[in-house]
Design a protein around this motif. Structure first.
Motif, PDB file in Angstrom:
ATOM      1  N   HIS A  60      -4.117 -15.966   1.455  1.00 47.31           N
ATOM      2  CA  HIS A  60      -4.202 -14.603   0.930  1.00 47.31           C
ATOM      3  C   HIS A  60      -5.429 -13.934   1.528  1.00 47.31           C
ATOM      4  CE1 HIS A  60      -7.531 -15.709  -1.858  1.00 47.31           C
ATOM      5  NE2 HIS A  60      -6.938 -16.889  -1.797  1.00 47.31           N
ATOM      6  N   GLY A  61      -5.512 -12.624   1.387  1.00 42.37           N
ATOM      7  CA  GLY A  61      -6.670 -11.893   1.876  1.00 42.37           C
ATOM      8  C   GLY A  61      -7.641 -11.588   0.759  1.00 42.37           C
ATOM      9  N   ILE A  62      -8.919 -11.587   1.106  1.00 43.16           N
ATOM     10  CA  ILE A  62      -9.952 -11.177   0.148  1.00 43.16           C
ATOM     11  C   ILE A  62     -10.787 -10.072   0.790  1.00 43.16           C
ATOM     12  CG2 ILE A  62     -10.103 -13.345  -1.128  1.00 43.16           C
ATOM     13  CD1 ILE A  62     -12.534 -14.065   0.573  1.00 43.16           C
ATOM     14  N   PRO A  63     -11.133  -9.022   0.024  1.00 42.18           N
ATOM     15  CA  PRO A  63     -11.920  -7.921   0.593  1.00 42.18           C
ATOM     16  C   PRO A  63     -13.375  -8.355   0.783  1.00 42.18           C
ATOM     17  CG  PRO A  63     -11.559  -7.572  -1.750  1.00 42.18           C
ATOM     18  CD  PRO A  63     -10.795  -8.804  -1.393  1.00 42.18           C
ATOM     19  N   MET A  64     -13.883  -8.175   1.994  1.00 42.75           N
ATOM     20  CA  MET A  64     -15.252  -8.581   2.313  1.00 42.75           C
ATOM     21  C   MET A  64     -15.913  -7.523   3.187  1.00 42.75           C
ATOM     22  SD  MET A  64     -15.796 -11.596   0.890  1.00 42.75           S
ATOM     23  CE  MET A  64     -17.110 -12.403   1.793  1.00 42.75           C
ATOM     24  N   GLY A  65     -17.228  -7.563   3.243  1.00 45.78           N
ATOM     25  CA  GLY A  65     -17.984  -6.649   4.089  1.00 45.78           C
ATOM     26  C   GLY A  65     -18.009  -7.139   5.523  1.00 45.78           C
ATOM     27  N   VAL A  66     -16.845  -7.097   6.169  1.00 47.75           N
ATOM     28  CA  VAL A  66     -16.707  -7.523   7.564  1.00 47.75           C
ATOM     29  C   VAL A  66     -16.028  -6.398   8.346  1.00 47.75           C
ATOM     30  CG1 VAL A  66     -16.608  -9.989   7.043  1.00 47.75           C
ATOM     31  CG2 VAL A  66     -14.499  -8.654   7.055  1.00 47.75           C
ATOM     32  N   PRO A  67     -16.266  -6.321   9.664  1.00 45.83           N
ATOM     33  CA  PRO A  67     -15.652  -5.259  10.466  1.00 45.83           C
ATOM     34  C   PRO A  67     -14.305  -5.674  11.046  1.00 45.83           C
ATOM     35  CG  PRO A  67     -17.242  -6.443  11.796  1.00 45.83           C
ATOM     36  CD  PRO A  67     -17.260  -7.100  10.440  1.00 45.83           C
ATOM     37  N   HIS A  68     -13.464  -4.702  11.299  1.00 49.32           N
ATOM     38  CA  HIS A  68     -12.152  -4.987  11.901  1.00 49.32           C
ATOM     39  C   HIS A  68     -12.270  -5.299  13.383  1.00 49.32           C
ATOM     40  CE1 HIS A  68     -12.677  -0.715  12.966  1.00 49.32           C
ATOM     41  NE2 HIS A  68     -11.835  -0.956  13.963  1.00 49.32           N
ATOM     42  N   THR A  69     -13.429  -5.050  13.963  1.00 50.00           N
ATOM     43  CA  THR A  69     -13.645  -5.239  15.397  1.00 50.00           C
ATOM     44  C   THR A  69     -14.058  -6.658  15.763  1.00 50.00           C
ATOM     45  OG1 THR A  69     -15.906  -4.434  15.045  1.00 50.00           O
ATOM     46  CG2 THR A  69     -14.270  -2.829  15.786  1.00 50.00           C
ATOM     47  N   ARG A  70     -14.084  -7.545  14.794  1.00 45.36           N
ATOM     48  CA  ARG A  70     -14.453  -8.934  15.044  1.00 45.36           C
ATOM     49  C   ARG A  70     -13.302  -9.838  14.581  1.00 45.36           C
ATOM     50  NH1 ARG A  70     -17.741  -6.425  17.407  1.00 45.36           N
ATOM     51  NH2 ARG A  70     -20.013  -6.698  17.442  1.00 45.36           N
ATOM     52  N   PRO A  71     -13.239 -11.080  15.067  1.00 42.59           N
ATOM     53  CA  PRO A  71     -12.191 -12.002  14.638  1.00 42.59           C
ATOM     54  C   PRO A  71     -12.208 -12.194  13.125  1.00 42.59           C
ATOM     55  CG  PRO A  71     -13.312 -12.868  16.572  1.00 42.59           C
ATOM     56  CD  PRO A  71     -14.103 -11.674  16.117  1.00 42.59           C
ATOM     57  N   VAL A 108     -19.221   0.810  10.320  1.00 42.78           N
ATOM     58  CA  VAL A 108     -18.643  -0.302  11.070  1.00 42.78           C
ATOM     59  C   VAL A 108     -19.705  -0.960  11.947  1.00 42.78           C
ATOM     60  CG1 VAL A 108     -16.952  -0.943  12.835  1.00 42.78           C
ATOM     61  CG2 VAL A 108     -16.307   0.635  11.019  1.00 42.78           C
ATOM     62  N   GLY A 109     -20.579  -0.144  12.548  1.00 48.06           N
ATOM     63  CA  GLY A 109     -21.656  -0.704  13.367  1.00 48.06           C
ATOM     64  C   GLY A 109     -22.583  -1.600  12.562  1.00 48.06           C
ATOM     65  N   GLN A 110     -22.888  -1.189  11.326  1.00 53.48           N
ATOM     66  CA  GLN A 110     -23.730  -2.016  10.460  1.00 53.48           C
ATOM     67  C   GLN A 110     -23.028  -3.324  10.096  1.00 53.48           C
ATOM     68  OE1 GLN A 110     -24.514   0.623   7.179  1.00 53.48           O
ATOM     69  NE2 GLN A 110     -26.108   1.759   8.260  1.00 53.48           N
ATOM     70  N   LEU A 111     -21.742  -3.247   9.824  1.00 50.07           N
ATOM     71  CA  LEU A 111     -20.988  -4.460   9.497  1.00 50.07           C
ATOM     72  C   LEU A 111     -20.914  -5.403  10.701  1.00 50.07           C
ATOM     73  CD1 LEU A 111     -18.043  -2.951   7.408  1.00 50.07           C
ATOM     74  CD2 LEU A 111     -20.000  -4.234   6.552  1.00 50.07           C
ATOM     75  N   GLU A 112     -20.790  -4.846  11.892  1.00 45.52           N
ATOM     76  CA  GLU A 112     -20.769  -5.666  13.109  1.00 45.52           C
ATOM     77  C   GLU A 112     -22.079  -6.422  13.268  1.00 45.52           C
ATOM     78  OE1 GLU A 112     -17.810  -3.103  16.056  1.00 45.52           O
ATOM     79  OE2 GLU A 112     -19.966  -2.666  16.004  1.00 45.52           O
ATOM     80  N   GLN A 113     -23.183  -5.727  13.009  1.00 44.35           N
ATOM     81  CA  GLN A 113     -24.497  -6.363  13.128  1.00 44.35           C
ATOM     82  C   GLN A 113     -24.643  -7.482  12.097  1.00 44.35           C
ATOM     83  OE1 GLN A 113     -27.791  -3.632  12.885  1.00 44.35           O
ATOM     84  NE2 GLN A 113     -29.328  -5.255  12.880  1.00 44.35           N
ATOM     85  N   GLN A 114     -24.253  -7.219  10.865  1.00 48.90           N
ATOM     86  CA  GLN A 114     -24.338  -8.237   9.823  1.00 48.90           C
ATOM     87  C   GLN A 114     -23.452  -9.438  10.161  1.00 48.90           C
ATOM     88  OE1 GLN A 114     -23.311  -6.320   6.131  1.00 48.90           O
ATOM     89  NE2 GLN A 114     -24.954  -4.812   6.286  1.00 48.90           N
ATOM     90  N   ALA A 141      -8.437 -18.312   2.501  1.00 49.95           N
ATOM     91  CA  ALA A 141      -8.816 -16.965   2.090  1.00 49.95           C
ATOM     92  C   ALA A 141      -9.307 -16.216   3.324  1.00 49.95           C
ATOM     93  CB  ALA A 141      -9.915 -17.015   1.025  1.00 49.95           C
ATOM     94  N   VAL A 142      -8.503 -15.282   3.801  1.00 50.25           N
ATOM     95  CA  VAL A 142      -8.836 -14.543   5.017  1.00 50.25           C
ATOM     96  C   VAL A 142      -9.725 -13.361   4.646  1.00 50.25           C
ATOM     97  CG1 VAL A 142      -7.921 -13.481   7.104  1.00 50.25           C
ATOM     98  CG2 VAL A 142      -6.536 -15.139   5.848  1.00 50.25           C
ATOM     99  N   ASN A 143     -10.855 -13.241   5.341  1.00 50.51           N
ATOM    100  CA  ASN A 143     -11.779 -12.137   5.081  1.00 50.51           C
ATOM    101  C   ASN A 143     -11.237 -10.857   5.705  1.00 50.51           C
ATOM    102  OD1 ASN A 143     -14.774 -14.207   5.595  1.00 50.51           O
ATOM    103  ND2 ASN A 143     -13.196 -14.264   4.040  1.00 50.51           N
ATOM    104  N   VAL A 144     -10.920  -9.870   4.856  1.00 54.69           N
ATOM    105  CA  VAL A 144     -10.359  -8.596   5.302  1.00 54.69           C
ATOM    106  C   VAL A 144     -11.396  -7.493   5.061  1.00 54.69           C
ATOM    107  CG1 VAL A 144      -8.547  -6.879   4.859  1.00 54.69           C
ATOM    108  CG2 VAL A 144      -8.004  -9.329   4.824  1.00 54.69           C
ATOM    109  N   PRO A 145     -11.611  -6.604   6.046  1.00 60.98           N
ATOM    110  CA  PRO A 145     -12.554  -5.502   5.826  1.00 60.98           C
ATOM    111  C   PRO A 145     -12.225  -4.755   4.542  1.00 60.98           C
ATOM    112  CG  PRO A 145     -11.842  -5.546   8.125  1.00 60.98           C
ATOM    113  CD  PRO A 145     -11.005  -6.557   7.395  1.00 60.98           C
ATOM    114  N   HIS A 146     -13.231  -4.562   3.704  1.00 64.49           N
ATOM    115  CA  HIS A 146     -12.969  -3.951   2.394  1.00 64.49           C
ATOM    116  C   HIS A 146     -12.392  -2.555   2.520  1.00 64.49           C
ATOM    117  CE1 HIS A 146     -16.601  -1.492   2.829  1.00 64.49           C
ATOM    118  NE2 HIS A 146     -17.259  -2.602   3.139  1.00 64.49           N
TER     119      HIS A 146
END
Length: 300
Positions: A136-147, A257-263, A196-201
């Protein structure tokens, strides 16, 4: 407890054909947290690419709360023309390569959880299931531009990769039927794995094929089923192109998105991976559930 076996009917001939197969059980129920519609898209993918036969059908009227999840109906001009029906079933699935597995799919039970759990675990034991897997997917602070990262959880640590990303420490959350099923199967000695797949919130409410592909690849790696990814790569490319087009129209979104990429990049480089607090995880899940409830009310 009433007899759990009275909750379902099965096909005797089809059941006999499962003898000695020791199948993998995939359980992908609809109704709990599933950011990016990962579990739902997986079911659609499996039904579209594998042969399916109803092995066991549950009496959904005993398990479903129609007032909390109302069926969609179509009204055309001056009459009702159709109504959605719910089905909770265990399917015998045959992949294109001939490998057989079973799939539990449909709405998560609203009532009689202990009885339904006894029914499903009893069926799993009779089938001699060698591994149960859910995703299933879980909402996380991750960007869509990364794996898409996946946090695995299992009945045994030997089922989890050493580089498993740790995003959650000890936390209390509202349970799901799928989580309870994994717990019970593990207690009964059946290997059980969750993904649990990390999905951009910011994409949690819409389908996110990239996360579905990540989940299916991990399922294949864990089970050896070699389930097809037909069409998902094209859907991922189209989806990401649409997201990037929308992102380019907003400087604010690009900054987020840039901030999420850095994190994301910093977290992947660290060996001492930061685990969010229970309050942070709870707040993210509460926001996801609130958005889903609001969307459900808008659809009614």
């Amino acid at each position: 407890m009433l007899d759990p076996r009275l909750l379902y009917q099965f096909d005797p001939a089809l059941w006999e054909s499962m003898r000695g197969t020791r199948p993998v059980l995939l359980h992908l129920l609809d109704g709990y947290i599933d950011a990016g519609q990962v579990g739902r898209t997986l079911v659609e993918q499996l039904m579209a690419t594998c042969e399916s036969e109803v092995l066991v059908e549950f009496d959904v009227d005993q398990l479903h709360d129609y007032r909390s999840r109302r069926p969609l109906m179509v009204f055309d001009t001056n009459r009702w023309t159709s109504a959605e029906t719910f089905q909770l079933a265990l399917y015998k699935m045959t992949a294109p390569n001939g490998k057989v597995f079973v799939l539990l799919a449909g709405p998560e039970p609203d009532t009689q959880w202990m009885r339904a759990l006894a029914a499903v675990t009893g069926l799993a034991q009779r089938l001699d299931v060698r591994l149960a897997v859910t995703a299933h997917g879980i909402p996380m602070g991750v960007p869509h531009t990364r794996p898409s990262l996946i946090t695995a959880y299992a009945s045994s640590e030997r089922l989890i990769d050493e580089d498993n990303p740790v995003w959650v420490g000890r936390v209390e959350l509202p349970g799901s039927f799928g989580a309870m099923l994994q717990l019970r199967l593990g207690e009964l000695g059946t290997d059980a794995l969750g993904l649990a797949v990390n999905v951009p919130h910011y994409l949690a409410q819409a389908p996110f094929p990239q996360a579905t592909i990540a989940a299916l690849e991990r399922i294949n790696a864990a089970t050896g089923l070699d389930l097809p990814l037909d069409g998902l790569a094209e859907r991922r490319a189209t989806n990401l192109a649409e997201i990037n087009t929308e992102m380019q129209a907003s400087d604010e979104v690009q900054e987020v998105v840039g901030q999420l990429e850095q994190q994301y990049d910093e977290a992947r480089q660290r060996t001492d991976r930061r685990v969010p607090s229970a309050d942070e995880i709870g707040a993210e899940l509460e926001r996801f559930l609130a958005e889903r409830d609001r969307k459900d009310k808008d659809d009614e």
